[in-house]
Design a protein around this motif. Structure first.
Motif, PDB file in Angstrom:
ATOM      1  N   UNK A  42      63.766  11.872 102.374  1.00 60.95           N
ATOM      2  CA  UNK A  42      63.838  12.881 101.316  1.00 60.95           C
ATOM      3  C   UNK A  42      64.752  13.990 101.816  1.00 60.95           C
ATOM      4  N   UNK A  43      65.820  14.243 101.083  1.00 61.80           N
ATOM      5  CA  UNK A  43      66.847  15.176 101.519  1.00 61.80           C
ATOM      6  C   UNK A  43      67.056  16.252 100.474  1.00 61.80           C
ATOM      7  N   UNK A  44      67.068  17.497 100.897  1.00 61.50           N
ATOM      8  CA  UNK A  44      67.423  18.604 100.015  1.00 61.50           C
ATOM      9  C   UNK A  44      68.926  18.831 100.093  1.00 61.50           C
ATOM     10  N   UNK A  45      69.507  19.294  98.995  1.00 56.87           N
ATOM     11  CA  UNK A  45      70.902  19.729  98.965  1.00 56.87           C
ATOM     12  C   UNK A  45      70.871  21.220  98.668  1.00 56.87           C
ATOM     13  N   UNK A  46      71.291  22.033  99.647  1.00 59.24           N
ATOM     14  CA  UNK A  46      71.124  23.477  99.523  1.00 59.24           C
ATOM     15  C   UNK A  46      72.449  24.203  99.736  1.00 59.24           C
ATOM     16  N   UNK A  47      72.520  25.383  99.184  1.00 59.51           N
ATOM     17  CA  UNK A  47      73.700  26.226  99.299  1.00 59.51           C
ATOM     18  C   UNK A  47      73.662  27.277  98.211  1.00 59.51           C
ATOM     19  N   UNK A 220      73.536  20.799 103.702  1.00 59.59           N
ATOM     20  CA  UNK A 220      73.770  22.204 103.382  1.00 59.59           C
ATOM     21  C   UNK A 220      75.260  22.473 103.315  1.00 59.59           C
ATOM     22  N   UNK A 221      75.658  23.198 102.281  1.00 63.77           N
ATOM     23  CA  UNK A 221      77.059  23.497 102.027  1.00 63.77           C
ATOM     24  C   UNK A 221      77.351  24.877 102.581  1.00 63.77           C
ATOM     25  N   UNK A 222      78.005  24.891 103.724  1.00 69.25           N
ATOM     26  CA  UNK A 222      78.239  26.118 104.471  1.00 69.25           C
ATOM     27  C   UNK A 222      79.735  26.341 104.635  1.00 69.25           C
ATOM     28  N   UNK A 223      80.208  27.500 104.176  1.00 71.96           N
ATOM     29  CA  UNK A 223      81.627  27.856 104.317  1.00 71.96           C
ATOM     30  C   UNK A 223      82.556  26.788 103.752  1.00 71.96           C
ATOM     31  N   UNK A 224      82.126  26.161 102.645  1.00 70.22           N
ATOM     32  CA  UNK A 224      82.980  25.185 101.986  1.00 70.22           C
ATOM     33  C   UNK A 224      82.953  23.801 102.578  1.00 70.22           C
ATOM     34  N   UNK A 225      81.980  23.515 103.469  1.00 74.00           N
ATOM     35  CA  UNK A 225      81.894  22.210 104.103  1.00 74.00           C
ATOM     36  C   UNK A 225      80.453  21.705 104.032  1.00 74.00           C
ATOM     37  N   UNK A 236      66.329  27.045 110.755  1.00 77.76           N
ATOM     38  CA  UNK A 236      66.832  27.932 111.785  1.00 77.76           C
ATOM     39  C   UNK A 236      67.230  29.240 111.108  1.00 77.76           C
ATOM     40  N   UNK A 237      66.659  30.336 111.529  1.00 79.01           N
ATOM     41  CA  UNK A 237      66.891  31.619 110.860  1.00 79.01           C
ATOM     42  C   UNK A 237      68.364  31.995 110.834  1.00 79.01           C
ATOM     43  N   UNK A 238      69.066  31.770 111.939  1.00 74.98           N
ATOM     44  CA  UNK A 238      70.481  32.133 111.987  1.00 74.98           C
ATOM     45  C   UNK A 238      71.301  31.286 111.010  1.00 74.98           C
ATOM     46  N   UNK A 239      71.017  29.991 110.976  1.00 72.44           N
ATOM     47  CA  UNK A 239      71.744  29.112 110.071  1.00 72.44           C
ATOM     48  C   UNK A 239      71.479  29.486 108.616  1.00 72.44           C
ATOM     49  N   UNK A 240      70.202  29.678 108.245  1.00 70.80           N
ATOM     50  CA  UNK A 240      69.864  29.992 106.867  1.00 70.80           C
ATOM     51  C   UNK A 240      70.370  31.365 106.460  1.00 70.80           C
ATOM     52  N   UNK A 241      70.387  32.309 107.400  1.00 68.71           N
ATOM     53  CA  UNK A 241      70.941  33.628 107.113  1.00 68.71           C
ATOM     54  C   UNK A 241      72.421  33.522 106.771  1.00 68.71           C
ATOM     55  N   UNK A 242      73.139  32.736 107.547  1.00 71.30           N
ATOM     56  CA  UNK A 242      74.561  32.566 107.273  1.00 71.30           C
ATOM     57  C   UNK A 242      74.778  31.778 105.980  1.00 71.30           C
ATOM     58  N   UNK A 243      73.926  30.789 105.746  1.00 71.61           N
ATOM     59  CA  UNK A 243      74.065  29.949 104.568  1.00 71.61           C
ATOM     60  C   UNK A 243      73.899  30.757 103.283  1.00 71.61           C
ATOM     61  N   UNK A 244      72.864  31.606 103.241  1.00 70.47           N
ATOM     62  CA  UNK A 244      72.547  32.331 102.012  1.00 70.47           C
ATOM     63  C   UNK A 244      73.163  33.727 101.948  1.00 70.47           C
ATOM     64  N   UNK A 245      73.764  34.191 103.055  1.00 73.97           N
ATOM     65  CA  UNK A 245      74.393  35.493 103.036  1.00 73.97           C
ATOM     66  C   UNK A 245      73.417  36.641 102.991  1.00 73.97           C
ATOM     67  N   UNK A 276      85.847  25.598 110.920  1.00 76.43           N
ATOM     68  CA  UNK A 276      85.089  24.346 110.935  1.00 76.43           C
ATOM     69  C   UNK A 276      84.552  24.032 112.319  1.00 76.43           C
ATOM     70  N   UNK A 277      85.341  24.278 113.370  1.00 73.32           N
ATOM     71  CA  UNK A 277      84.878  23.953 114.714  1.00 73.32           C
ATOM     72  C   UNK A 277      83.740  24.868 115.141  1.00 73.32           C
ATOM     73  N   UNK A 278      83.722  26.118 114.626  1.00 73.35           N
ATOM     74  CA  UNK A 278      82.626  27.022 114.950  1.00 73.35           C
ATOM     75  C   UNK A 278      81.338  26.591 114.247  1.00 73.35           C
ATOM     76  N   UNK A 279      81.464  26.197 112.974  1.00 77.61           N
ATOM     77  CA  UNK A 279      80.297  25.750 112.225  1.00 77.61           C
ATOM     78  C   UNK A 279      79.678  24.527 112.883  1.00 77.61           C
ATOM     79  N   UNK A 280      80.520  23.652 113.406  1.00 78.20           N
ATOM     80  CA  UNK A 280      80.027  22.427 114.044  1.00 78.20           C
ATOM     81  C   UNK A 280      79.133  22.731 115.231  1.00 78.20           C
TER      82      UNK A 280
END
Length: 293
Positions: A42-47, A220-225, A236-245, A276-280
């Motif tokens: 079961x997979x969510x698609x978020x962004x 998750x769709x982050x920074x266009x990727x 992860x709080x840092x990831x979700x913070x960046x994801x949702x702004x 992209x390399x930073x997001x990775x």
């Protein structure tokens, strides 16, 4: 419900994207999509709004062409295996004719545009009844959609998607505009489909909290990727913070339950972008064969 399946292995993911990208006119919706979604998960698609969540589902259905890269869905090109996919659009409850009965609406999942022209077979009615019983709406069969609550209409939509015994179920914002009880009922149905039929489920969602007990991972769709990661990596709080702004906290209760919440005690995080390399570097996104077993 019964389901006829092809033989698959852990090395045969449900959806595979390789450097996929989508453009509309001169605008790139998202790009550099390289990930694999394991079967039976079961997979969510978020962004954020406009990030391209529904666009991803439409691309998987072959409704929108890729501008670059490759995508495989159930082992074939997008659109070639749609008979094995059930789809519940976000606009279902407003687009469908509310004068139809619940049973007639579910039958559309088998008859499509032939409804009202060709006779409905006994086998089709039996499959319709089975799908309605599974979603708990068999007693509403003769009621018109206009007589049903939003939560019951959503169950009709799911039953319509299930009536053809799909291997992959896609739902676009299935919990939107539903009350808490209806959300829980919908999630219970999805949990049953996954646990009892090993159905792969993909859910576009804004709020993860109601879905957390049944999720295995998220795109998750982050920074266009678009990226795929297991749920423990996404929470992860840092990831979700960046994801949702905005500043987001992942909270664990003493009972071990987790939920995601805005951190109201701190100012909103500034929305920024990364290469992209930073997001990775946030997470390791390779397909995990052990997880799918």
């Amino acid at each position: 419900m019964e389901q006829t399946r092809t033989c698959v292995t852990a090395d045969d993911p449900c959806i595979v994207c390789t450097d996929a990208a989508i453009r509309r006119g001169d605008t790139t919706i998202w790009s550099h999509g390289t990930f694999a979604i394991p079967r039976g998960t079961v997979t969510a698609v978020v962004g954020t709004n406009g990030a391209g969540k529904t666009t991803l589902l439409n691309a998987e259905l072959g409704l929108i062409p890729l501008s670059h890269g490759n995508m495989r869905v159930l082992g074939g090109a997008p659109g070639t295996n749609n008979a094995r996919i059930g789809y519940v659009p976000q606009s279902y409850t407003s687009d469908i004719d509310s004068s139809l009965t619940a049973e007639q609406s579910v039958l559309l999942g088998l008859t499509g545009t032939r409804f009202g022209i060709h006779p409905v077979t006994r086998a089709q009615r039996a499959k319709t009844r089975e799908a309605m019983e599974f979603t708990g709406i068999a007693d509403k069969a003769k009621l018109r959609l206009s007589e049903l609550s939003g939560g019951l209409r959503q169950r009709v939509a799911i039953a319509q998607a299930l009536v053809s015994d799909p291997e992959l179920l896609m739902l676009d914002e299935p919990l939107a505009n539903l009350d808490l009880a209806s959300q829980r009922a919908t999630v219970r149905i999805l949990a049953q489909l996954n646990s009892e039929l090993d159905m792969t489920i993909q859910i576009v969602a804004h709020d993860l909290n109601m879905l957390l007990p049944i999720l295995d991972g998220a795109v998750y769709l982050l920074d266009g990727h678009p990226h795929y990661a297991r749920l423990d990596q996404v929470l992860d709080s840092d990831l979700l913070t960046h994801l949702y702004g905005t500043t987001v906290q992942v909270v664990t209760t003493p009972q071990g339950d987790m939920f995601v919440t805005p951190a109201l005690t701190r100012p909103d995080a500034s929305a920024d972008t990364h290469r992209t390399d930073e997001v990775a570097q946030f997470h390791h996104h390779e397909y995990d064969h052990d997880r799918a077993q």
